[in-house]
Enzyme design. Sequence first.
Site, PDB file in Angstrom:
ATOM      1  N   TYR A 102       2.596   2.491 -23.169  1.00 39.00           N
ATOM      2  CA  TYR A 102       2.687   1.630 -24.354  1.00 39.00           C
ATOM      3  C   TYR A 102       2.265   0.199 -23.977  1.00 39.00           C
ATOM      4  O   TYR A 102       2.700  -0.341 -22.955  1.00 39.00           O
ATOM      5  CB  TYR A 102       4.129   1.673 -24.902  1.00 39.00           C
ATOM      6  CG  TYR A 102       4.403   0.574 -25.885  1.00 39.00           C
ATOM      7  CD1 TYR A 102       3.679   0.492 -27.071  1.00 39.00           C
ATOM      8  CD2 TYR A 102       5.350  -0.405 -25.626  1.00 39.00           C
ATOM      9  CE1 TYR A 102       3.896  -0.536 -27.971  1.00 39.00           C
ATOM     10  CE2 TYR A 102       5.583  -1.438 -26.526  1.00 39.00           C
ATOM     11  CZ  TYR A 102       4.847  -1.494 -27.694  1.00 39.00           C
ATOM     12  OH  TYR A 102       5.057  -2.520 -28.575  1.00 39.00           O
ATOM     13  N   LYS A 199      12.117   3.387 -33.634  1.00 36.74           N
ATOM     14  CA  LYS A 199      11.258   4.478 -34.092  1.00 36.74           C
ATOM     15  C   LYS A 199      12.110   5.601 -34.681  1.00 36.74           C
ATOM     16  O   LYS A 199      12.789   5.385 -35.653  1.00 36.74           O
ATOM     17  CB  LYS A 199      10.376   4.920 -32.922  1.00 36.74           C
ATOM     18  CG  LYS A 199       9.706   3.734 -32.180  1.00 36.74           C
ATOM     19  CD  LYS A 199       8.717   3.044 -33.054  1.00 36.74           C
ATOM     20  CE  LYS A 199       8.147   1.722 -32.582  1.00 36.74           C
ATOM     21  NZ  LYS A 199       8.407   1.165 -31.321  1.00 36.74           N
TER      22      LYS A 199
END
Length: 386
Positions: A102, A199
Amino acid sequence: MTDRMRFETAAIHAGQEPDPATGAAVVPIYQTSTFVQDEVGVHKGYEYSRTANPTRSALERCLAALEGSGEALAFGSGMAAITTLALTLRSGDRVLLPDDVYGGTYRLFARVLGDLGISFATVDVTDLDAVERQLQAGAALLLAESPTNPLLKIADLAALGDLCRAHGCRFAVDNTFATCFLQRPLEHGADVVVYSATKYLGGHSDLVAGALVTADADFADRLRFRQNAAGAIPGPFDSWLLLRGLKTLAPRLRAHCANAAMVASWLASHPRVRRVNYPGLDTDPGHAVATRQMSASGEPLYGGMVSFELGSEDEALEVCRGTRLFFLGESLGGVESLIEHPGRMTHASLAGSGLEVPPGLVRLSVGIEHVEDLIADLDHALGPAR
Ligand SMILES: Cc1ncc(COP(=O)(O)O)c(C=O)c1O
């Protein structure tokens, strides 16, 4: 999960006993910075909300129960969790990251922690020989992701855990994409599990939070000490929102996974799509490992994230502009579908690093709308074969 409660039950009940003071069925939002003491040093377990807050404690008990064991710490963001994990490192330590890590994690190590004497190398976490070579060169921490973001590569967590143990390296797994409903890294040899709870754990795109879970009580104490020292906590309201999101994690994830599987198959047969990355496709290189590893719910489920490649960056940008139901935006894991261009958006901080993602790559966070509406939206955006 406790011995007594299955996942779906723990999500609703673990850490969430009726409020002892009032009987409130839902854990209250303890919106207070401080707690009155009976006399100096005599209190009810809470002194100051940076150190601990009852709403956050309930969340942390629930998170630990869902992970199956260990202790959980909740943070103000996923990056706050990763930063606090990094605060257990020392100057001179070397860290291993996935080669499609990420972008925000990459930025933290490349542009912040390097200045403090913590170096890093990137490695393809699906290539165990390459990981072993990097471990032989010395590493204090491997922070793996599986599925990786945005290429959805599958790392064999048990094999990585064995390698890390053999080389005295701490093994952390960023489980943001899979969540504890699909995959429990502690059961595959991880020392610590990392989440962007922003998330799927939160699930409604209405909060930013993070978490760390570890079964090593001494390490949990070190993390808690650093969290309190650095102050990277979620407030009571965000803790409460996250606790509410967790209650529906299992049914949401089932719906995300079912929709993503159908979207991935549909994309795989579209003439404009050159490649689909989704571990649920039996042609995917990670399929066999994912089938074994992402079965924590009792059946293999492959997640709600799909990425696919078009012929060029221009084509990818055009498709990102062309959807209506799939909102164009960063982030993932909410009930609504999102589309993004990793090269220009979430992974833009990899520019110039040599780790750039393919320019024609598009990433989807497949939501829980009706799947036929989602496919119609993609069909409209992709248009006919060229
Ligand atoms: C895999 C992964 N880890 C960590 C993070 C960082 O989390 P946050 O945005 O909550 O700080 C993200 C954010 O997108 C992510 O996708």
